[in-house]
Write a protein that holds these residues in place. Structure first.
Motif, PDB file in Angstrom:
ATOM      1  N   ALA A   1      32.899  43.248  33.281  1.00  0.00           N
ATOM      2  CA  ALA A   1      33.171  41.997  33.989  1.00  0.00           C
ATOM      3  C   ALA A   1      34.162  41.128  33.213  1.00  0.00           C
ATOM      4  O   ALA A   1      35.065  40.518  33.805  1.00  0.00           O
ATOM      5  N   GLU A   2      34.010  41.072  31.898  1.00  0.00           N
ATOM      6  CA  GLU A   2      34.924  40.265  31.077  1.00  0.00           C
ATOM      7  C   GLU A   2      36.338  40.832  31.108  1.00  0.00           C
ATOM      8  O   GLU A   2      37.325  40.089  31.214  1.00  0.00           O
ATOM      9  N   THR A   3      36.447  42.159  31.014  1.00  0.00           N
ATOM     10  CA  THR A   3      37.763  42.789  31.043  1.00  0.00           C
ATOM     11  C   THR A   3      38.431  42.563  32.393  1.00  0.00           C
ATOM     12  O   THR A   3      39.626  42.238  32.465  1.00  0.00           O
ATOM     13  N   ILE A   4      37.668  42.719  33.469  1.00  0.00           N
ATOM     14  CA  ILE A   4      38.180  42.487  34.814  1.00  0.00           C
ATOM     15  C   ILE A   4      38.667  41.046  34.963  1.00  0.00           C
ATOM     16  O   ILE A   4      39.713  40.777  35.566  1.00  0.00           O
ATOM     17  N   PHE A   5      37.923  40.109  34.412  1.00  0.00           N
ATOM     18  CA  PHE A   5      38.296  38.689  34.507  1.00  0.00           C
ATOM     19  C   PHE A   5      39.649  38.440  33.846  1.00  0.00           C
ATOM     20  O   PHE A   5      40.521  37.772  34.421  1.00  0.00           O
ATOM     21  N   VAL A   6      39.836  38.973  32.638  1.00  0.00           N
ATOM     22  CA  VAL A   6      41.118  38.784  31.941  1.00  0.00           C
ATOM     23  C   VAL A   6      42.243  39.508  32.678  1.00  0.00           C
ATOM     24  O   VAL A   6      43.360  38.990  32.806  1.00  0.00           O
ATOM     25  N   HIS A   7      41.938  40.701  33.195  1.00  0.00           N
ATOM     26  CA  HIS A   7      42.930  41.449  33.977  1.00  0.00           C
ATOM     27  C   HIS A   7      43.358  40.649  35.213  1.00  0.00           C
ATOM     28  O   HIS A   7      44.551  40.566  35.536  1.00  0.00           O
ATOM     29  N   ALA A   8      42.399  40.031  35.894  1.00  0.00           N
ATOM     30  CA  ALA A   8      42.725  39.205  37.057  1.00  0.00           C
ATOM     31  C   ALA A   8      43.559  38.000  36.658  1.00  0.00           C
ATOM     32  O   ALA A   8      44.469  37.584  37.394  1.00  0.00           O
ATOM     33  N   LEU A   9      43.279  37.434  35.495  1.00  0.00           N
ATOM     34  CA  LEU A   9      44.057  36.295  34.993  1.00  0.00           C
ATOM     35  C   LEU A   9      45.500  36.709  34.724  1.00  0.00           C
ATOM     36  O   LEU A   9      46.447  36.002  35.092  1.00  0.00           O
ATOM     37  N   VAL A  10      45.692  37.866  34.095  1.00  0.00           N
ATOM     38  CA  VAL A  10      47.043  38.376  33.860  1.00  0.00           C
ATOM     39  C   VAL A  10      47.760  38.614  35.187  1.00  0.00           C
ATOM     40  O   VAL A  10      48.928  38.226  35.371  1.00  0.00           O
ATOM     41  N   CYS A  11      47.062  39.228  36.138  1.00  0.00           N
ATOM     42  CA  CYS A  11      47.674  39.549  37.437  1.00  0.00           C
ATOM     43  C   CYS A  11      47.998  38.296  38.246  1.00  0.00           C
ATOM     44  O   CYS A  11      48.875  38.339  39.128  1.00  0.00           O
ATOM     45  N   HIS A  12      47.317  37.191  37.963  1.00  0.00           N
ATOM     46  CA  HIS A  12      47.656  35.925  38.617  1.00  0.00           C
ATOM     47  C   HIS A  12      49.112  35.564  38.337  1.00  0.00           C
ATOM     48  O   HIS A  12      49.789  34.992  39.208  1.00  0.00           O
ATOM     49  N   PHE A  13      49.579  35.909  37.148  1.00  0.00           N
ATOM     50  CA  PHE A  13      50.966  35.614  36.771  1.00  0.00           C
ATOM     51  C   PHE A  13      51.896  36.797  37.047  1.00  0.00           C
ATOM     52  O   PHE A  13      53.075  36.746  36.716  1.00  0.00           O
ATOM     53  N   LYS A  14      51.349  37.840  37.636  1.00  0.00           N
ATOM     54  CA  LYS A  14      52.119  39.030  38.029  1.00  0.00           C
ATOM     55  C   LYS A  14      51.804  39.344  39.496  1.00  0.00           C
ATOM     56  O   LYS A  14      51.293  40.423  39.820  1.00  0.00           O
ATOM     57  N   PRO A  15      52.098  38.423  40.415  1.00  0.00           N
ATOM     58  CA  PRO A  15      51.673  38.611  41.819  1.00  0.00           C
ATOM     59  C   PRO A  15      52.356  39.778  42.518  1.00  0.00           C
ATOM     60  O   PRO A  15      51.935  40.168  43.617  1.00  0.00           O
ATOM     61  N   GLN A  16      53.379  40.336  41.894  1.00  0.00           N
ATOM     62  CA  GLN A  16      54.041  41.505  42.492  1.00  0.00           C
ATOM     63  C   GLN A  16      53.204  42.770  42.372  1.00  0.00           C
ATOM     64  O   GLN A  16      53.530  43.795  42.973  1.00  0.00           O
ATOM     65  N   TYR A  17      52.126  42.709  41.599  1.00  0.00           N
ATOM     66  CA  TYR A  17      51.252  43.866  41.413  1.00  0.00           C
ATOM     67  C   TYR A  17      49.938  43.677  42.160  1.00  0.00           C
ATOM     68  O   TYR A  17      49.427  42.560  42.251  1.00  0.00           O
ATOM     69  N   ASN A  18      49.395  44.775  42.639  1.00  0.00           N
ATOM     70  CA  ASN A  18      48.039  44.793  43.197  1.00  0.00           C
ATOM     71  C   ASN A  18      47.104  45.211  42.067  1.00  0.00           C
ATOM     72  O   ASN A  18      46.963  46.396  41.765  1.00  0.00           O
ATOM     73  N   GLY A  19      46.487  44.237  41.436  1.00  0.00           N
ATOM     74  CA  GLY A  19      45.684  44.510  40.245  1.00  0.00           C
ATOM     75  C   GLY A  19      44.460  45.360  40.495  1.00  0.00           C
ATOM     76  O   GLY A  19      43.910  45.951  39.553  1.00  0.00           O
ATOM     77  N   ALA A  20      44.005  45.437  41.752  1.00  0.00           N
ATOM     78  CA  ALA A  20      42.797  46.202  42.060  1.00  0.00           C
ATOM     79  C   ALA A  20      43.087  47.636  42.479  1.00  0.00           C
ATOM     80  O   ALA A  20      42.167  48.457  42.535  1.00  0.00           O
ATOM     81  N   LYS A  21      44.330  47.961  42.758  1.00  0.00           N
ATOM     82  CA  LYS A  21      44.667  49.235  43.404  1.00  0.00           C
ATOM     83  C   LYS A  21      44.133  50.449  42.655  1.00  0.00           C
ATOM     84  O   LYS A  21      43.624  51.396  43.260  1.00  0.00           O
ATOM     85  N   HIS A  22      44.256  50.471  41.331  1.00  0.00           N
ATOM     86  CA  HIS A  22      43.887  51.654  40.556  1.00  0.00           C
ATOM     87  C   HIS A  22      42.596  51.460  39.754  1.00  0.00           C
ATOM     88  O   HIS A  22      42.319  52.246  38.843  1.00  0.00           O
ATOM     89  N   LEU A  23      41.832  50.438  40.080  1.00  0.00           N
ATOM     90  CA  LEU A  23      40.530  50.265  39.439  1.00  0.00           C
ATOM     91  C   LEU A  23      39.526  51.251  40.028  1.00  0.00           C
ATOM     92  O   LEU A  23      39.649  51.674  41.178  1.00  0.00           O
ATOM     93  N   LYS A  24      38.519  51.618  39.242  1.00  0.00           N
ATOM     94  CA  LYS A  24      37.428  52.433  39.761  1.00  0.00           C
ATOM     95  C   LYS A  24      36.780  51.690  40.932  1.00  0.00           C
ATOM     96  O   LYS A  24      36.753  50.451  40.957  1.00  0.00           O
ATOM     97  N   PRO A  25      36.266  52.422  41.927  1.00  0.00           N
ATOM     98  CA  PRO A  25      35.749  51.783  43.141  1.00  0.00           C
ATOM     99  C   PRO A  25      34.748  50.650  42.881  1.00  0.00           C
ATOM    100  O   PRO A  25      34.813  49.600  43.519  1.00  0.00           O
ATOM    101  N   HIS A  26      33.839  50.843  41.917  1.00  0.00           N
ATOM    102  CA  HIS A  26      32.812  49.822  41.723  1.00  0.00           C
ATOM    103  C   HIS A  26      33.356  48.564  41.049  1.00  0.00           C
ATOM    104  O   HIS A  26      32.674  47.539  40.990  1.00  0.00           O
ATOM    105  N   LEU A  27      34.599  48.622  40.543  1.00  0.00           N
ATOM    106  CA  LEU A  27      35.198  47.460  39.885  1.00  0.00           C
ATOM    107  C   LEU A  27      35.991  46.585  40.848  1.00  0.00           C
ATOM    108  O   LEU A  27      36.309  45.447  40.514  1.00  0.00           O
ATOM    109  N   LYS A  28      36.310  47.117  42.018  1.00  0.00           N
ATOM    110  CA  LYS A  28      37.158  46.362  42.949  1.00  0.00           C
ATOM    111  C   LYS A  28      36.472  45.080  43.425  1.00  0.00           C
ATOM    112  O   LYS A  28      37.115  44.038  43.587  1.00  0.00           O
ATOM    113  N   GLY A  29      35.147  45.155  43.666  1.00  0.00           N
ATOM    114  CA  GLY A  29      34.409  43.960  44.054  1.00  0.00           C
ATOM    115  C   GLY A  29      34.395  42.921  42.943  1.00  0.00           C
ATOM    116  O   GLY A  29      34.500  41.715  43.198  1.00  0.00           O
TER     117      GLY A  29
END
Length: 265
Positions: A203-231
């Motif tokens: 959960a902590e790693t996902i949170f930081v990853h989402a924060l980074v992706c907030h500044f990289k809106p050209q990327y879909n940060g969830a696309k290549h995550l394991k299925p249970h991490l997308k939620g």
């Protein structure tokens, strides 16, 4: 009355704020210009890792080369050695950089007598995302040591800070996907030696990853995550929207402005 049906945020407020402070530390000390203009969200695809390899050592070297270059450390004096060739003791070498901290324009103005020796885990041959995440974490530690700026909380928070910095460098997908490993199943299915030792939870790693992706809106940060991490990622984005709307953090406010300029340029 309906408040009982509201979903809980991914992280407790104190947890989220600690990670935001660590992200701010990364922004302040580890080349925010490179982050805004050149950092990509590295994905476990043939596009990002197109190399064909024939051995464990060749895989390690090619993965290391890609990870090093994506991190912007291509000209740093770092050598990847097989585990059996690693020195028993190593002193971090002194060297100086010119042209910045990270990126193709950086050069070593004062070469060390020996490069920084780094190694890999051969057990990760069948778990390349773990290898990428492990190498990214090692490069983050090297960056911290060279820059000499301890994270908030000091020395004892270095492992957590290195994970945050590795996500800041664009490796959040790999770190998230390798943050936890199910230990069930048959005895031969689980190899503890192949798994990365994560300092942050999923959960902590996902949170930081989402924060980074907030500044990289050209990327879909969830696309290549394991299925249970997308939620989890969706919940992280929702929680961050609320935080960023009201945050008085000057680092985040300045980064929002600079991000808009970088994206428009």
């Amino acid at each position: 009355m309906l408040a009982i049906f509201k979903s809980k945020p991914l992280l407790e407020d104190a947890q989220a704020q600690q990670l935001i402070h660590l992200f701010g530390w990364a922004v302040e000390h580890f080349d925010v210009d490179f982050f805004l203009r050149h950092t990509r969200i590295v994905e476990p695809t043939a596009q990002d890792f197109p190399d064909q390899v024939n051995s464990v050592e060749q895989m390690a070297q090619t993965v290391f080369g890609r990870v090093r270059d994506y991190a912007g450390l291509q000209h740093w004096p770092i050598a990847l050695l097989p585990p059996q060739q690693m020195p028993m003791q190593q002193t971090f070498p002194n060297f100086s950089l010119s042209g910045g901290l990270r990126g193709a324009q950086v050069s070593v103005s004062e070469q060390p007598a020996l490069p920084i020796a780094l190694s890999y885990n051969p057990n990760q041959i069948n778990q390349p995302q773990d290898m990428v995440a492990s190498l990214a974490g090692s490069l983050a530690m090297i960056l911290i040591h060279q820059v000499g700026k301890l994270p908030p909380g000091g020395q004892e928070h270095l492992p957590v800070a290195a994970d945050v910095l590795a996500v800041y460098m664009g490796f959040g997908v790999m770190l998230s996907n390798s943050a936890y490993h199910f230990r069930g199943g048959c005895g031969s299915c689980y190899n503890a030696y192949a798994n990365r030792q994560a300092a942050l939870s999923e959960a902590e790693t996902i949170f930081v990853h989402a924060l980074v992706c907030h500044f990289k809106p050209q990327y879909n940060g969830a696309k290549h995550l394991k299925p249970h991490l997308k939620g989890m990622y969706k919940k992280a984005c929702k929680q961050l929207q609320g935080i960023l709307k009201t945050s008085p953090d000057p680092v985040l406010l300045a980064l929002e402005d600079r991000s808009r300029v970088a994206l428009s340029g």
